[in-house]
Design an enzyme around this catalytic site. Structure first.
Site, PDB file in Angstrom:
ATOM      1  N   HIS A  92       0.811  -1.228   0.000  1.00  0.00           N
ATOM      2  CA  HIS A  92       0.000   0.000   0.000  1.00  0.00           C
ATOM      3  C   HIS A  92       0.839   1.272   0.000  1.00  0.00           C
ATOM      4  O   HIS A  92       0.641   2.136  -0.850  1.00  0.00           O
ATOM      5  CB  HIS A  92      -0.923   0.007   1.222  1.00  0.00           C
ATOM      6  CG  HIS A  92      -1.577   1.329   1.483  1.00  0.00           C
ATOM      7  ND1 HIS A  92      -2.668   1.770   0.774  1.00  0.00           N
ATOM      8  CD2 HIS A  92      -1.268   2.326   2.361  1.00  0.00           C
ATOM      9  CE1 HIS A  92      -3.011   2.972   1.215  1.00  0.00           C
ATOM     10  NE2 HIS A  92      -2.181   3.331   2.182  1.00  0.00           N
ATOM     11  N   HIS A 138     -25.654  21.342  22.663  1.00  0.00           N
ATOM     12  CA  HIS A 138     -25.945  22.168  21.493  1.00  0.00           C
ATOM     13  C   HIS A 138     -25.342  23.567  21.576  1.00  0.00           C
ATOM     14  O   HIS A 138     -25.433  24.329  20.615  1.00  0.00           O
ATOM     15  CB  HIS A 138     -27.457  22.294  21.293  1.00  0.00           C
ATOM     16  CG  HIS A 138     -28.078  21.091  20.653  1.00  0.00           C
ATOM     17  ND1 HIS A 138     -27.907  19.824  21.150  1.00  0.00           N
ATOM     18  CD2 HIS A 138     -28.862  20.966  19.545  1.00  0.00           C
ATOM     19  CE1 HIS A 138     -28.578  18.970  20.383  1.00  0.00           C
ATOM     20  NE2 HIS A 138     -29.146  19.632  19.404  1.00  0.00           N
TER      21      HIS A 138
END
Length: 640
Positions: A258, A444
């Site tokens: 690879h 949030h």
């Protein structure tokens, strides 16, 4: 074909150059290029509509290499095809300032449509290009978008998000070339990637051509021809079975091929198996000539598509905004500004349209490839949305803007970074920008996100305090052709500030409340500007003179002259920054001796005003902190 030249000869030329590039650099990824060379050869020589002499032709086919580590394949192919990449450029692979960096970097003149490397994003970029193509007049630009992808690309969630949307929209002329070699860095992927890819894509609404021998030229050609037929109705994936590191004697099919050079002995042995001889980078003249013939004979349109953006009279829009006196959330202000602008954008949102106010009356929703429109319901796919917007921007025919909550810029961060790296004009509308959003709580409430975005090179972050500054933010985003922009907006209402000049705001920082000889300078952005002004009024009631600087965009302010910055910030005068976010970015402006009243902890759930008060964003608390910090600011009174 030139006599005695075969497709295997053409493909082995790609392999030969890929080996030499990696060997010369003493680093790189030879495995995928050796495995995909046959597919690339048939695509370029028999299928692809392109011409290296006119790389910007509007009807060229687009090619994206999502598995960007395989860039030696792309560079070798583009060189053989006749793009302005020289043999010396190949020899300079992975070297400083070369045309052939370690992963592709966008340069359409060289045939490189987008920068790739973070796996999966190239797939989303290709989806964006297909969306851009389908938003143009029918038959005006009848081209295909091809995307190479590997196992790693399909493991990354962004590709799943993007391909799900592509199937839902029934995007046409989009073909995904999946190099299914079953190998990633850690070995055979069966231990961590066992899903049925064909069934996955069928379930997402794609046409699937499965189990194609990626080393059989006739099978490759047949699959590509069939894909072009299928892709007139749906996006299409071709699943090519290949061998990574093909021809490497002891590495073929193994993970070791690879990402490392072969070494001299193994390189020679590999070339011997390919029946190729010669010095490094030396390609037979007949093979090179055949590549050039194949790559330059099919494109007939030689025009460079020029996008003509409408002229906007920003002075008129700013004058309109200046006359407004209502206190509104800056997300609502952005909606009003969008409605004033010409229909030149292609917008969208990650399933928060009613919250981020990105869809305005002139928008029509893109429902399928056959439905014209300029607004995309991306669904809950922030990462793919942003990477798709990069593909739309790379196409160059529309200006994309996308919306979500600021907290979810975490999901989109790598795509935002790629927008900046590629110098793409993407506009990110990010709302619910602080603990002031309230009840949804710390999951949030963004704290560190502004600092994160401000740290990205070539990204401008605008956090406007009211409608006037929102107008300027949109103006700067509209004219910014070489970088992305984040427009960061409030959920809660903010106080309208009066008597501002467009040219002042365009400096990124300016005196919103001035004083010739201030004892203190307050700096702020967004919703905290009105708080800073209120704090200044309290100090003035104590006979302490204060200047207030609104800094909606640090990046633009940083570009101003030293004289301007010094005239505004007055060296030697104590400075305090107020922003309901991580304090770190503000020390650049207040200095190490200054005071930053920020939010360096997660928020909490409760009404927005109560949360802000609890976290210290209250006039009295700020005044006390300032007086405690600066001995030079004297106050003789007893109560604050």
């Amino acid at each position: 074909m030139i006599k005695n030249i075969t497709y295997n000869d053409l493909a082995n030329a790609v392999r030969y150059l890929a080996i030499d590039m990696v060997e010369a650099a003493k680093s790189g990824h030879p495995g995928a290029p050796l495995g995909m060379a046959d597919i690339a050869t048939v695509l370029w020589c028999d299928i692809l509509r392109c011409n290296p002499k006119v790389p910007l032709s509007s009807d060229r086919d687009r090619v994206v290499l999502s598995n960007g580590h395989a860039c030696a394949l792309l560079y070798a192919t583009l060189y053989l095809a006749g793009y302005p990449i020289s043999e010396n450029d190949l020899k300079a692979f992975r070297q400083v300032n070369s045309k052939t960096p370690g992963h592709p970097e966008r340069d359409v003149d060289f045939g490189i449509e987008v920068a790739t490397g973070p796996l999966g994003q190239g797939v989303a970029n290709a989806v964006g290009m297909a969306i851009a193509r389908d938003s143009k007049p029918v038959n005006e630009n009848d081209y295909w978008v091809y995307c190479f992808a590997g196992d790693g690309c399909l493991m990354e969630g962004v590709s799943y998000e993007a391909c799900s949307l592509a199937g839902t929209l029934k995007l046409k002329n989009l073909i995904l070339l999946y190099d299914a070699n079953d190998i990633s860095i850690d070995g055979n992927v069966s231990g961590w990637f066992c899903e049925n890819v064909a069934e996955r894509f069928k379930s997402q609404g794609w046409s699937v051509i499965d189990d194609v021998d990626g080393h059989d030229y006739d099978a490759i050609r047949s699959a590509l021809v069939s894909a072009k037929s299928y892709s007139k109705e749906t996006p299409t994936i071709i699943i090519f079975k290949t061998t990574i590191g093909r021809y490497i004697p002891d590495w073929a099919g193994k993970a070791i091929s690879h990402g490392q050079p072969l070494g001299q002995d193994r390189s020679l042995a590999t070339k011997k198996l390919m029946n190729v001889t010669g010095s490094p980078f030396e390609i037979d003249n007949d093979i090179l000539e055949q590549w050039r013939i194949c790559s330059q004979k099919r494109l007939t349109s030689f025009d460079k598509e020029q996008y003509q953006r409408p002229n906007i009279d920003w002075d008129v829009i700013f004058s309109w905004a200046s006359q407004k006196t209502d206190d509104i959330a800056t997300r609502a202000a952005s909606f009003q500004v969008l409605d004033q602008l010409p229909d030149t954008f292609i917008g969208g949102c990650a399933d928060l349209t009613g919250s981020v106010y990105t869809k305005y009356p002139k928008n029509s929703v893109v429902k399928t490839a056959d439905a014209a429109g300029n607004y995309i319901n991306y669904g809950v796919r922030e990462f793919a949305m942003s990477a798709i917007a990069n593909g739309i921007a790379a196409d160059g025919s529309r200006i994309p803007y996308v919306g979500t909550f600021l907290i979810f810029s975490d999901y989109a961060k790598n795509a935002i970074r790629m927008s900046a790296l590629m110098e793409l004009q993407v506009i990110y509308v990010l709302t619910h920008d602080s603990i002031g959003l309230g009840e949804d709580g710390p999951t949030h409430q963004p704290v560190e996100q502004l600092a994160m975005l401000r740290a990205i090179p070539n990204l401008h972050v605008w956090r406007p305090c009211d409608l006037d500054e929102v107008v300027v933010a949109w103006k700067k985003a509209y004219i910014a052709t070489d970088h992305p922009t984040c427009i960061v907006l409030t959920r809660q209402k903010v106080q309208k500030q009066n008597n501002k000049a467009l040219t002042a705001i365009e400096c990124g920082g300016y005196a919103i409340k001035d004083h010739d000889s201030p004892a203190l300078i307050l700096l702020s952005s967004g919703s905290e500007v009105s708080l800073a002004c209120a704090v200044a009024e309290r100090f003035e009631s104590m006979n302490i003179a204060v200047k207030v600087v609104s800094m909606p965009c640090m990046e633009v302010f940083r570009q101003q002259t030293s004289k301007y910055k010094e005239s505004l910030l007055l060296p030697g005068i104590p400075k305090v920054a107020i922003e309901a976010a991580a304090s770190q970015p503000w020390y650049e402006w207040v200095g190490t001796d200054g005071l930053v009243i920020g939010q360096d902890d997660f928020g909490l759930s409760g009404p927005g005003s109560a949360v802000m008060s609890h976290c210290g964003f209250e006039i009295g608390d700020i005044v006390l902190k300032v007086l405690k910090k600066f001995d030079s600011i004297k106050y003789a009174g007893e109560e604050i």
